[in-house]
Design a protein around this motif. Structure first.
Motif, PDB file in Angstrom:
ATOM      1  N   ILE A   1      -3.832  18.921  -6.330  1.00  0.00           N
ATOM      2  CA  ILE A   1      -3.786  17.815  -7.288  1.00  0.00           C
ATOM      3  C   ILE A   1      -3.382  18.308  -8.672  1.00  0.00           C
TER       4      ILE A   1
ATOM      5  N   PHE B   1      -7.683  11.182 -10.536  1.00  0.00           N
ATOM      6  CA  PHE B   1      -7.902  11.649  -9.172  1.00  0.00           C
ATOM      7  C   PHE B   1      -9.343  11.363  -8.771  1.00  0.00           C
TER       8      PHE B   1
ATOM      9  N   ASP C   1     -12.044   8.940  -1.129  1.00  0.00           N
ATOM     10  CA  ASP C   1     -10.953   8.118  -1.651  1.00  0.00           C
ATOM     11  C   ASP C   1     -11.544   7.023  -2.538  1.00  0.00           C
TER      12      ASP C   1
ATOM     13  N   ARG D   1      -9.750   4.840  -4.474  1.00  0.00           N
ATOM     14  CA  ARG D   1      -8.680   3.967  -4.945  1.00  0.00           C
ATOM     15  C   ARG D   1      -9.147   2.546  -5.229  1.00  0.00           C
TER      16      ARG D   1
ATOM     17  N   HIS E   1      -5.372   5.495  -9.429  1.00  0.00           N
ATOM     18  CA  HIS E   1      -5.799   6.527  -8.489  1.00  0.00           C
ATOM     19  C   HIS E   1      -4.597   7.153  -7.784  1.00  0.00           C
TER      20      HIS E   1
ATOM     21  N   THR F   1      -4.518  10.176  -5.966  1.00  0.00           N
ATOM     22  CA  THR F   1      -5.006  10.636  -4.666  1.00  0.00           C
ATOM     23  C   THR F   1      -6.415  11.180  -4.907  1.00  0.00           C
TER      24      THR F   1
ATOM     25  N   ILE G   1      -6.626  15.671   1.641  1.00  0.00           N
ATOM     26  CA  ILE G   1      -6.017  14.944   0.529  1.00  0.00           C
ATOM     27  C   ILE G   1      -5.804  13.510   0.999  1.00  0.00           C
ATOM     28  N   SER G   2      -6.319  12.543   0.230  1.00  0.00           N
ATOM     29  CA  SER G   2      -6.191  11.148   0.642  1.00  0.00           C
ATOM     30  C   SER G   2      -4.761  10.651   0.427  1.00  0.00           C
ATOM     31  N   ASP G   3      -4.485   9.433   0.856  1.00  0.00           N
ATOM     32  CA  ASP G   3      -3.143   8.861   0.740  1.00  0.00           C
ATOM     33  C   ASP G   3      -2.665   8.888  -0.707  1.00  0.00           C
ATOM     34  N   TYR G   4      -1.386   9.155  -0.872  1.00  0.00           N
ATOM     35  CA  TYR G   4      -0.803   9.204  -2.203  1.00  0.00           C
ATOM     36  C   TYR G   4      -0.506   7.801  -2.725  1.00  0.00           C
ATOM     37  N   ASN G   5      -0.656   7.652  -4.034  1.00  0.00           N
ATOM     38  CA  ASN G   5      -0.311   6.406  -4.701  1.00  0.00           C
ATOM     39  C   ASN G   5       1.202   6.171  -4.599  1.00  0.00           C
TER      40      ASN G   5
ATOM     41  N   ILE H   1       5.497  14.226  -4.533  1.00  0.00           N
ATOM     42  CA  ILE H   1       4.830  14.320  -3.233  1.00  0.00           C
ATOM     43  C   ILE H   1       5.329  15.548  -2.475  1.00  0.00           C
TER      44      ILE H   1
END
Length: 371
Positions: free
Chosen positions: A153, A247, A252, A254, A261, A263, A301-305, A313
Motif C-alpha cells: 500500500i 487505506f 476491508d 470501504r 478507500h 484498498t 490485499i482487498s479489492d482495489y478502488n 495497480i
C-alpha cells in the motif's frame, strides 16, 4: 459477559487447511487423547476491542465464526470483547480456563504475560497468543507479517499522493507497529523518493475519538492520503469527509468511505484457527510459533478502488507478487534510520530477531518512536 455460540456446519475446507500448512502450522503429537465424538470442544476468544470495531477484533471474530462453520456442533465457541490489557485480561482468561474451555485464543500483544500466567495454572488447557513471543508447553504464538502488505500500500500511496505527505495514525509503539510504518515508508519511497510519512500516536488500539482527531490533524498538516495501524474506521471516514484517500486496517473498510478507500490490508485468521482447533480435537496439537505473510494467505490485499489507474495497480501487484515469491523483502538493505545511519547493510535482509525488536524509524518518517 462471555458470548457463547453453537454452530451447525462441519468439515475442514481445503482452503483453510492449505492456508494453515502454508503458514507453517505444526501438527506433531501433544500426547493428549482425541476428543470424544459426542463431546463438543469449547473454544474461547478474548478480544482487546469490540467485535464491532470493523478492524482487528472484528477480523479475529470472523476467524471464530469460521471455526463454527467448519465444525458445527462439534464445537462451542465463546468470546469476551473489549478486555483491557493487564489485570482484566488475567481475570477473563482465568474465567475461560476454569469454565471448561479446551482451547483459548488471546488475540492481543498485551495479553502475553497474563496468558503465560494463567497457562501455568491450567496445564491441561491449550492457549494460543497472537503477536507475542513467549511460549510454553501449552502456549503457542502466532502472528502475520503485516509489514508485507504495508509495503504494497506504500507503493500505491507513493504513486497517488499529490502533496508528497502521507498521514499515519499509529496505535501503540511496539515493534509490530514500527516495522509496519517503516515498510510502508520503504514502499512509498521506492516509487516517490520525495514523499514523507507523518506519524501521530494515539496510544490505543481502539479509540475512535483519538483516531479521528489524529487523522484531522494529519490532514491539516498537508496529508492527502491517510493510513493507520488502529482499529476503528475513523481515519477512513475523515478521508471521505475531506475528499482525500485512505487505506483500511485489518479488514476491508470501504463501506465507511467508498470513494476514499483505496484498498486495505486484510488479516485472515480463518485457516489458522480452523487448523489449530482441528489439531486439539485430534490430540495432535503442539506448541509452535507461526508467522505467515502474503504467501501464506494470513495477509491479503482487498479489492482495489476503481479510482486507481491501471499503472498503479500494476505496480502494486508487481510488489505483492515479488514479496510472495521471496524476491523482495520490504525492509531489505541498505536501510538507514532517521539519523542516516545504516541499520541493514546493502544486499542483506533483516533477521526475524531484528524485525521483532525494531524500535527505530527509517528515513522519510517524521515523528519519533517513544521510548
Amino acid at each position: 459477559m462471555p458470548q457463547t455460540h453453537r454452530s451447525t456446519a462441519a468439515g475442514l475446507s481445503r482452503r483453510a487447511l492449505g492456508a494453515a500448512v502454508a503458514a507453517g502450522v505444526g501438527l506433531a503429537a501433544l500426547g493428549a487423547p482425541a476428543l470424544a465424538a459426542d463431546d463438543p470442544l469449547k473454544v474461547g476468544f478474548i478480544y482487546v476491542g469490540p467485535v464491532g470495531d470493523f478492524g482487528w477484533s472484528y477480523q479475529h471474530d470472523q476467524g471464530r465464526q469460521a471455526i463454527e462453520a467448519e465444525f458445527g456442533d462439534r464445537v462451542e465457541t465463546t468470546y469476551v470483547e473489549s478486555v483491557p490489557e493487564g489485570a482484566d485480561a488475567e481475570r477473563v482468561l482465568t474465567q475461560l480456563a476454569a469454565g471448561g474451555h479446551d482451547l483459548i485464543f488471546a488475540t492481543s500483544f498485551g495479553f502475553m504475560n497474563a496468558t503465560l500466567k494463567v497457562a501455568r495454572r491450567y496445564p491441561d488447557v491449550v492457549f494460543e497468543h497472537a503477536t507475542g513471543y513467549k511460549r510454553a508447553d501449552n502456549v503457542s504464538t502466532y502472528a502475520a507479517r503485516f509489514y508485507e502488505g504495508r509495503y504494497v500500500i506504500g507503493v500505491i500511496a507513493g504513486l497517488m499522493t499529490e502533496t508528497d505527505t502521507i498521514g499515519y495514525v499509529g496505535a501503540v509503539p511496539i515493534p509490530e507497529v514500527v516495522r509496519g510504518i517503516n515498510a510502508f515508508t520503504q514502499g512509498l519511497r521506492s516509487v516517490n523518493p520525495d514523499a514523507t510519512v507523518k506519524v501521530i500516536w494515539v496510544n490505543s488500539w481502539y479509540d475512535p475519538g483519538k483516531e479521528r482527531e489524529a487523522a484531522e490533524t494529519l490532514v491539516a498538516q498537508g496529508a492527502d492520503i491517510l493510513t493507520q495501524h488502529t482499529d476503528s474506521p475513523a481515519p477512513v471516514q475523515v478521508a471521505a469527509e475531506k475528499g482525500i484517500y485512505a487505506f483500511g486496517q485489518a479488514t476491508d473498510m470501504r463501506q465507511f468511505g467508498p470513494d476514499a478507500h483505496l484498498t486495505a490490508i486484510v488479516d485472515d485468521w480463518s485457516g489458522y484457527y480452523v487448523a489449530r482447533t482441528r489439531a486439539v480435537m485430534e490430540g495432535t496439537w503442539e506448541s509452535t510459533d507461526t508467522w505467515g505473510g502474503l504467501a501464506s494467505g494470513m495477509v491479503a490485499i482487498s479489492d482495489y478502488n476503481d479510482a486507481l489507474p491501471a499503472d498503479v495497480i500494476e505496480a502494486a501487484e508487481a510488489a505483492r507478487t515479488a514479496i510472495e515469491a521471496g524476491e523482495l523483502h520490504p525492509l531489505a538493505g541498505p536501510l538507514k534510520n532517521q539519523a542516516g545511519e545504516v541499520m541493514i547493510p546493502e544486499g542483506e535482509a533483516p533477521s526475524d530477531e531484528q524485525l521483532l525488536s525494531m524500535d527505530w524509524f527509517v528515513e522519510g518518517v517524521q515523528g519519533q518512536v517513544p521510548k
